[in-house]
Enzyme design. Structure first.
Site, mmCIF file in Angstrom:
data_model
loop_
_atom_site.group_PDB
_atom_site.id
_atom_site.type_symbol
_atom_site.label_atom_id
_atom_site.label_comp_id
_atom_site.label_asym_id
_atom_site.label_seq_id
_atom_site.Cartn_x
_atom_site.Cartn_y
_atom_site.Cartn_z
ATOM 1 N N SER A 72 23.050 57.585 -1.114
ATOM 2 C CA SER A 72 23.859 58.578 -1.808
ATOM 3 C C SER A 72 23.053 59.179 -2.960
ATOM 4 O O SER A 72 22.008 59.784 -2.723
ATOM 5 C CB SER A 72 25.180 57.951 -2.244
ATOM 6 O OG SER A 72 26.123 58.928 -2.604
ATOM 7 N N ASP A 135 31.478 61.284 7.197
ATOM 8 C CA ASP A 135 31.279 60.985 5.776
ATOM 9 C C ASP A 135 32.367 61.696 4.977
ATOM 10 O O ASP A 135 32.509 62.915 5.068
ATOM 11 C CB ASP A 135 29.890 61.439 5.326
ATOM 12 C CG ASP A 135 29.503 60.898 3.965
ATOM 13 O OD1 ASP A 135 30.306 61.055 3.010
ATOM 14 O OD2 ASP A 135 28.404 60.339 3.832
ATOM 15 N N HIS A 163 30.913 57.051 4.390
ATOM 16 C CA HIS A 163 29.835 57.094 3.394
ATOM 17 C C HIS A 163 29.169 55.712 3.265
ATOM 18 O O HIS A 163 28.533 55.410 2.262
ATOM 19 C CB HIS A 163 30.389 57.566 2.046
ATOM 20 C CG HIS A 163 29.346 58.050 1.101
ATOM 21 N ND1 HIS A 163 28.509 59.106 1.368
ATOM 22 C CD2 HIS A 163 28.992 57.609 -0.128
ATOM 23 C CE1 HIS A 163 27.698 59.296 0.348
ATOM 24 N NE2 HIS A 163 27.955 58.395 -0.572
#
Length: 186
Positions: A72, A135, A163
Site C-alpha cells: 500500500s 481492492d 487490499h
C-alpha cells in the site's frame, strides 16, 4: 547477483509493522537465509515521504543489494525510493500513483511531483506488482497505470483478496521472492 537483504515497508495508519499476513511473511522470508528487516517506520500513521525515504536510506541502509517489499503506502515509498536510489528490486503490493483525492494521502508528500517511471525501472533489476481485482481502497485504474508504466517482471492479479488486509498468509509473495532470487546469478 542476489540481493543480500529484504526490507519490508508497511502501509500508512499502522501502529506496528506486524499486521495481517506480515508476521507470517517474516517467518517465511527468514527461512531463505537472507537478512530480513521488518521495522515500524517513523511517522507510521501519516507515512510522510520526508521521514520514510530518509529512514530507508539512513537507518535501514537500502541500497543496490536490497529487495524492497512494500504494501500500500509502503509500495508507494518503494517506488519513490527507487526513483532516487538504486535498489536490487521491489515487490509492490496494492500500490497507487495518485493521492486518490484523499487528504490523508496528499499530506504524505509522495504525490507532489510527477513520477519518473524510467528512473524507477532503471534503478532496479526486478519489479513485481501484486493487486486484487476487488481492492476496496485502490481503484483498478491505478494498478493498470503502474503496470503499463513499469512493465514489471512479475504481475500477480488476484481475484478476491481485497487490499490484502484479511488474510493470514501470502504464499504468492514468497514464491515471487524465491523466483527472483533463484533467477539471479551469483
Amino acid at each position: 547477483m542476489k540481493p543480500n537483504k529484504i526490507i519490508f515497508i508497511h502501509g500508512n495508519g499502522a501502529m506496528h509493522w506486524s499486521f495481517a499476513w506480515t508476521p507470517w511473511l517474516k517467518v517465511e522470508l527468514t527461512k531463505l537465509n537472507i537478512h530480513t528487516t521488518f521495522e515500524t517506520f517513523p511517522d507510521s500513521i501519516l507515512a510522510r515521504k520526508q521521514y520514510w525515504l530518509s529512514f530507508l536510506k539512513d537507518y535501514l541502509k537500502a541500497d543496490e543489494h536490497s529487495l524492497l517489499i512494500g504494501w500500500s503506502s509502503g509500495a508507494v515509498a518503494a517506488l519513490r525510493y527507487a526513483e532516487y536510489n538504486k535498489v536490487w528490486g521491489s515487490i509492490l503490493i496494492a500500490p497507487c500513483y495518485t493521492d486518490l483525492g484523499l487528504e490523508s494521502e496528499k499530506i504524505s508528500g509522495f504525490y507532489d511531483e510527477p513520477w519518473n517511471w524510467q528512473k524507477i525501472k532503471k534503478h532496479q533489476q526486478k519489479i513485481a506488482l501484486f493487486y486484487s481485482k476487488n481492492d476496496e481502497l485502490i481503484p483498478q485504474i491505478e494498478f493498470q497505470h503502474i503496470k503499463k508504466q513499469l512493465q514489471p517482471d512479475e504481475v500477480c492479479e488476484l481475484e478476491t483478496n481485497g487490499h490484502f488486509i484479511h488474510q493470514e498468509t501470502f504464499p504468492e509473495i514468497v514464491a515471487c521472492v524465491k523466483k527472483f532470487i533463484n533467477g539471479a546469478a551469483g
